[in-house]
Design a protein around this motif. Structure first.
Motif, PDB file in Angstrom:
ATOM      1  N   GLY A 222       0.839  -1.198   0.000  1.00 48.29           N
ATOM      2  CA  GLY A 222       0.000   0.000   0.000  1.00 48.29           C
ATOM      3  C   GLY A 222       0.865   1.236   0.000  1.00 48.29           C
ATOM      4  O   GLY A 222       2.096   1.162   0.070  1.00 48.29           O
ATOM      5  N   HIS A 223       0.225   2.413  -0.076  1.00 50.24           N
ATOM      6  CA  HIS A 223       0.977   3.662  -0.120  1.00 50.24           C
ATOM      7  C   HIS A 223       1.668   3.932   1.209  1.00 50.24           C
ATOM      8  O   HIS A 223       2.820   4.368   1.249  1.00 50.24           O
ATOM      9  CB  HIS A 223       0.046   4.823  -0.468  1.00 50.24           C
ATOM     10  CG  HIS A 223       0.766   6.116  -0.712  1.00 50.24           C
ATOM     11  ND1 HIS A 223       1.645   6.286  -1.758  1.00 50.24           N
ATOM     12  CD2 HIS A 223       0.758   7.297  -0.036  1.00 50.24           C
ATOM     13  CE1 HIS A 223       2.135   7.520  -1.728  1.00 50.24           C
ATOM     14  NE2 HIS A 223       1.620   8.150  -0.691  1.00 50.24           N
ATOM     15  N   SER A 224       0.967   3.648   2.320  1.00 55.74           N
ATOM     16  CA  SER A 224       1.569   3.774   3.660  1.00 55.74           C
ATOM     17  C   SER A 224       2.138   2.411   4.035  1.00 55.74           C
ATOM     18  O   SER A 224       2.535   1.649   3.167  1.00 55.74           O
ATOM     19  CB  SER A 224       0.518   4.247   4.656  1.00 55.74           C
ATOM     20  OG  SER A 224      -0.508   3.272   4.791  1.00 55.74           O
ATOM     21  N   ASP A 225       2.147   2.104   5.336  1.00 51.54           N
ATOM     22  CA  ASP A 225       2.606   0.762   5.727  1.00 51.54           C
ATOM     23  C   ASP A 225       1.525  -0.290   5.536  1.00 51.54           C
ATOM     24  O   ASP A 225       1.733  -1.467   5.839  1.00 51.54           O
ATOM     25  CB  ASP A 225       3.127   0.765   7.162  1.00 51.54           C
ATOM     26  CG  ASP A 225       2.043   1.105   8.184  1.00 51.54           C
ATOM     27  OD1 ASP A 225       0.845   1.171   7.823  1.00 51.54           O
ATOM     28  OD2 ASP A 225       2.394   1.312   9.365  1.00 51.54           O
ATOM     29  N   ALA A 226       0.333   0.129   5.050  1.00 42.21           N
ATOM     30  CA  ALA A 226      -0.766  -0.774   4.679  1.00 42.21           C
ATOM     31  C   ALA A 226      -1.303  -1.591   5.842  1.00 42.21           C
ATOM     32  O   ALA A 226      -1.784  -2.717   5.647  1.00 42.21           O
ATOM     33  CB  ALA A 226      -0.325  -1.704   3.539  1.00 42.21           C
ATOM     34  N   ASP A 227      -1.262  -1.035   7.044  1.00 43.24           N
ATOM     35  CA  ASP A 227      -1.785  -1.734   8.226  1.00 43.24           C
ATOM     36  C   ASP A 227      -3.313  -1.704   8.187  1.00 43.24           C
ATOM     37  O   ASP A 227      -3.956  -0.748   8.613  1.00 43.24           O
ATOM     38  CB  ASP A 227      -1.262  -1.040   9.490  1.00 43.24           C
ATOM     39  CG  ASP A 227      -1.570  -1.807  10.765  1.00 43.24           C
ATOM     40  OD1 ASP A 227      -2.613  -2.490  10.806  1.00 43.24           O
ATOM     41  OD2 ASP A 227      -0.778  -1.711  11.716  1.00 43.24           O
ATOM     42  N   VAL A 228      -3.901  -2.788   7.653  1.00 44.24           N
ATOM     43  CA  VAL A 228      -5.359  -2.810   7.465  1.00 44.24           C
ATOM     44  C   VAL A 228      -6.103  -2.678   8.787  1.00 44.24           C
ATOM     45  O   VAL A 228      -7.204  -2.110   8.848  1.00 44.24           O
ATOM     46  CB  VAL A 228      -5.823  -4.094   6.744  1.00 44.24           C
ATOM     47  CG1 VAL A 228      -5.376  -4.102   5.310  1.00 44.24           C
ATOM     48  CG2 VAL A 228      -5.352  -5.352   7.474  1.00 44.24           C
ATOM     49  N   ALA A 229      -5.531  -3.204   9.861  1.00 41.78           N
ATOM     50  CA  ALA A 229      -6.205  -3.146  11.157  1.00 41.78           C
ATOM     51  C   ALA A 229      -6.327  -1.702  11.641  1.00 41.78           C
ATOM     52  O   ALA A 229      -7.419  -1.243  12.025  1.00 41.78           O
ATOM     53  CB  ALA A 229      -5.457  -3.990  12.180  1.00 41.78           C
ATOM     54  N   LEU A 230      -5.204  -0.962  11.640  1.00 40.73           N
ATOM     55  CA  LEU A 230      -5.264   0.432  12.084  1.00 40.73           C
ATOM     56  C   LEU A 230      -6.070   1.285  11.117  1.00 40.73           C
ATOM     57  O   LEU A 230      -6.744   2.243  11.538  1.00 40.73           O
ATOM     58  CB  LEU A 230      -3.854   1.004  12.234  1.00 40.73           C
ATOM     59  CG  LEU A 230      -2.990   0.411  13.351  1.00 40.73           C
ATOM     60  CD1 LEU A 230      -1.729   1.244  13.539  1.00 40.73           C
ATOM     61  CD2 LEU A 230      -3.747   0.301  14.671  1.00 40.73           C
ATOM     62  N   HIS A 231      -6.041   0.953   9.829  1.00 39.15           N
ATOM     63  CA  HIS A 231      -6.843   1.708   8.861  1.00 39.15           C
ATOM     64  C   HIS A 231      -8.332   1.521   9.143  1.00 39.15           C
ATOM     65  O   HIS A 231      -9.103   2.488   9.076  1.00 39.15           O
ATOM     66  CB  HIS A 231      -6.528   1.264   7.434  1.00 39.15           C
ATOM     67  CG  HIS A 231      -5.155   1.651   6.983  1.00 39.15           C
ATOM     68  ND1 HIS A 231      -4.708   1.454   5.690  1.00 39.15           N
ATOM     69  CD2 HIS A 231      -4.122   2.227   7.647  1.00 39.15           C
ATOM     70  CE1 HIS A 231      -3.457   1.889   5.590  1.00 39.15           C
ATOM     71  NE2 HIS A 231      -3.081   2.359   6.768  1.00 39.15           N
ATOM     72  N   ALA A 232      -8.737   0.302   9.437  1.00 35.60           N
ATOM     73  CA  ALA A 232     -10.146   0.044   9.727  1.00 35.60           C
ATOM     74  C   ALA A 232     -10.589   0.781  10.989  1.00 35.60           C
ATOM     75  O   ALA A 232     -11.674   1.373  11.040  1.00 35.60           O
ATOM     76  CB  ALA A 232     -10.385  -1.459   9.863  1.00 35.60           C
ATOM     77  N   ILE A 233      -9.740   0.768  12.021  1.00 40.24           N
ATOM     78  CA  ILE A 233     -10.088   1.458  13.263  1.00 40.24           C
ATOM     79  C   ILE A 233     -10.132   2.964  13.026  1.00 40.24           C
ATOM     80  O   ILE A 233     -11.030   3.670  13.534  1.00 40.24           O
ATOM     81  CB  ILE A 233      -9.081   1.119  14.374  1.00 40.24           C
ATOM     82  CG1 ILE A 233      -9.095  -0.378  14.672  1.00 40.24           C
ATOM     83  CG2 ILE A 233      -9.423   1.892  15.653  1.00 40.24           C
ATOM     84  CD1 ILE A 233      -7.984  -0.814  15.622  1.00 40.24           C
ATOM     85  N   THR A 234      -9.173   3.479  12.267  1.00 38.75           N
ATOM     86  CA  THR A 234      -9.158   4.914  11.958  1.00 38.75           C
ATOM     87  C   THR A 234     -10.446   5.341  11.287  1.00 38.75           C
ATOM     88  O   THR A 234     -11.073   6.342  11.662  1.00 38.75           O
ATOM     89  CB  THR A 234      -7.957   5.258  11.054  1.00 38.75           C
ATOM     90  OG1 THR A 234      -6.740   4.940  11.741  1.00 38.75           O
ATOM     91  CG2 THR A 234      -7.961   6.729  10.689  1.00 38.75           C
ATOM     92  N   ASP A 235     -10.878   4.578  10.286  1.00 38.56           N
ATOM     93  CA  ASP A 235     -12.130   4.915   9.605  1.00 38.56           C
ATOM     94  C   ASP A 235     -13.327   4.810  10.545  1.00 38.56           C
ATOM     95  O   ASP A 235     -14.280   5.592  10.438  1.00 38.56           O
ATOM     96  CB  ASP A 235     -12.334   3.996   8.396  1.00 38.56           C
ATOM     97  CG  ASP A 235     -11.819   4.620   7.102  1.00 38.56           C
ATOM     98  OD1 ASP A 235     -11.446   5.812   7.134  1.00 38.56           O
ATOM     99  OD2 ASP A 235     -11.788   3.928   6.076  1.00 38.56           O
ATOM    100  N   ALA A 236     -13.291   3.857  11.473  1.00 35.86           N
ATOM    101  CA  ALA A 236     -14.393   3.717  12.415  1.00 35.86           C
ATOM    102  C   ALA A 236     -14.491   4.938  13.324  1.00 35.86           C
ATOM    103  O   ALA A 236     -15.578   5.466  13.572  1.00 35.86           O
ATOM    104  CB  ALA A 236     -14.213   2.440  13.247  1.00 35.86           C
ATOM    105  N   VAL A 237     -13.353   5.405  13.826  1.00 33.22           N
ATOM    106  CA  VAL A 237     -13.363   6.581  14.703  1.00 33.22           C
ATOM    107  C   VAL A 237     -13.770   7.823  13.920  1.00 33.22           C
ATOM    108  O   VAL A 237     -14.586   8.628  14.389  1.00 33.22           O
ATOM    109  CB  VAL A 237     -11.976   6.771  15.357  1.00 33.22           C
ATOM    110  CG1 VAL A 237     -11.951   8.065  16.170  1.00 33.22           C
ATOM    111  CG2 VAL A 237     -11.640   5.585  16.251  1.00 33.22           C
ATOM    112  N   LEU A 238     -13.214   7.995  12.723  1.00 31.35           N
ATOM    113  CA  LEU A 238     -13.588   9.138  11.899  1.00 31.35           C
ATOM    114  C   LEU A 238     -15.074   9.124  11.581  1.00 31.35           C
ATOM    115  O   LEU A 238     -15.750  10.167  11.625  1.00 31.35           O
ATOM    116  CB  LEU A 238     -12.780   9.141  10.602  1.00 31.35           C
ATOM    117  CG  LEU A 238     -11.281   9.430  10.719  1.00 31.35           C
ATOM    118  CD1 LEU A 238     -10.601   9.236   9.366  1.00 31.35           C
ATOM    119  CD2 LEU A 238     -11.029  10.839  11.239  1.00 31.35           C
TER     120      LEU A 238
END
Length: 386
Positions: free
Chosen positions: A261-277
């Protein structure tokens, strides 16, 4: 806080926060400056925002018996110190000014701890007035009619056009306000520092204030009309590729393939980030960290989640629960579950007990079943903690 100031803050700008009062009108078990508001003590908000304004040092005047409360509220913030205040506001400010006397900053802001939202633009206007005035105060117009009362009866009216509501922080040339307090011969409950300076002969400019500088005074000020609970859902997926590092939930995990991915592609943190946002209605991760922006190439995803947590805090919410599900055939998540919970909690500044991490497979079906990628979904629950 990381409020952006419209002009670079002064490098010689100190601040005093008056926090020695009891706040009895707020009807709290502890003084109102230590009551949790929008997820943290009221005093903490004021300190963080003055630090963001470039104030250093910051001296907090506290009651002699409030050392523990102040230490808990301020924590390990650098550039902040405390002093014991006096019996009145004027006495507390005078003691704090004396504590700064040897360092003699050029300018000083004096602020009430019970006004947790320091507005960057107001600070800019205050500091900009000091080259030509000894002091400056933020004011707002009086919008209601004003009646003069005598013995419970209306005895006349006042011209509201000549009246202003005075706020803090108030800004001063340090040498002038120190001299004014040293020379003060009036009552010990002088009111505010602009009055002390004006009595000393200093001119006080008035600049436009902001309604956000409202002082928390009564019990109802600590209540909120916002929904007590908000929930957000997040989902992300990245493909597995050879030669990539595998980052999941903020941990680097040894595996034959990593996520691309463009970043480190950490799907877990990405999913949590979207949930909080999503819970605070702040869009999605792509709005804040677009993959088209080269500065996020290879970026650690803990920065994304920390940003989402900050937005939740600024909206008046604290993270009450995170429930994460990682969907993959490999690697095994179980051995890393505890460490993942602790890492997620550390990024958000919450207790690991508030974080759930689960894993499942798709029974060999689909791209995750074929070990072509890893997916994650998360639910974030936010709560108002006033």
């Amino acid at each position: 806080m990381t409020d952006a100031f419209t002009s670079p803050p002064s490098r010689n700008l100190a601040a005093i926060i008056v926090a020695a009062g009891t706040g009895s009108r707020a009807v709290q078990d502890i003084p109102k400056q230590y009551v949790r508001w929008r997820g943290k003590p009221v005093l903490r908000h004021s300190v963080e925002r003055l630090l963001a304004a470039g104030c250093a040092p910051i001296v907090v005047a506290i009651a002699p018996d409030a050392d523990d409360l102040a230490s808990e509220a301020i924590g390990d913030l650098e550039g902040v110190e405390t002093c014991h205040g006096g019996g009145t506001r004027q006495q507390s400010v005078a003691l704090a000014l004396e504590g700064l006397a040897e360092r003699a900053p050029e300018h000083v802001l004096i602020h009430d701890a019970a006004r947790p939202i320091v507005v960057p633009e107001v600070v800019d206007r205050l500091v900009a007035a000091l080259p030509s005035h000894a002091g400056a105060i933020p004011v707002l117009p009086v919008v209601d009619s004003i009646a003069i009362e005598r013995d419970g009866m209306m005895a006349g009216k006042a011209d509201r056009e000549t009246l202003k509501r005075v706020q803090t922080p108030q800004a001063f040339r340090f040498a002038d306000i120190l001299a004014a307090h040293r020379a003060w011969q009036g009552a010990s409950d002088a009111g505010d520092d602009a009055h002390v300076l004006r009595d000393f002969g200093g001119e006080v400019a008035m600049v436009r204030g902001d309604e956000a500088l409202k002082k928390l005074t009564f019990a109802e000020d600590f209540r909120s009309s916002r929904p007590a609970i908000r929930t957000g859902l997040g989902f992300d997926v990245h493909r597995l590729a050879e030669g990539e590092e595998l980052w999941l939930a903020g941990l680097r995990i040894e595996h034959s393939h990593g996520l691309a991915g463009h970043s480190d592609a950490d799907v877990a943190l990405h999913a949590i980030t979207d949930a909080v946002l999503g819970a605070v209605g702040a869009g999605d991760i792509g709005d804040h960290f677009p993959p088209s922006d080269p500065q996020w190439k290879g970026a650690s995803s803990d920065r994304f989640l920390a940003h989402a947590g900050k937005l939740a805090d600024e909206a008046g919410y604290a993270v009450a629960n995170i429930d994460l599900t990682i969907i993959c055939e490999a690697p095994k998540i179980g051995p890393h579950r505890s460490a993942m919970r602790e890492r997620i909690a550390a990024i958000l500044g919450i207790d690991p007990a508030l974080v759930g991490v689960k894993a499942t497979t798709t029974e060999g079906l689909g791209m995750t079943g074929r070990r072509e990628g890893i997916a994650a979904q998360a639910v974030a629950t936010l709560a108002v903690f006033d």
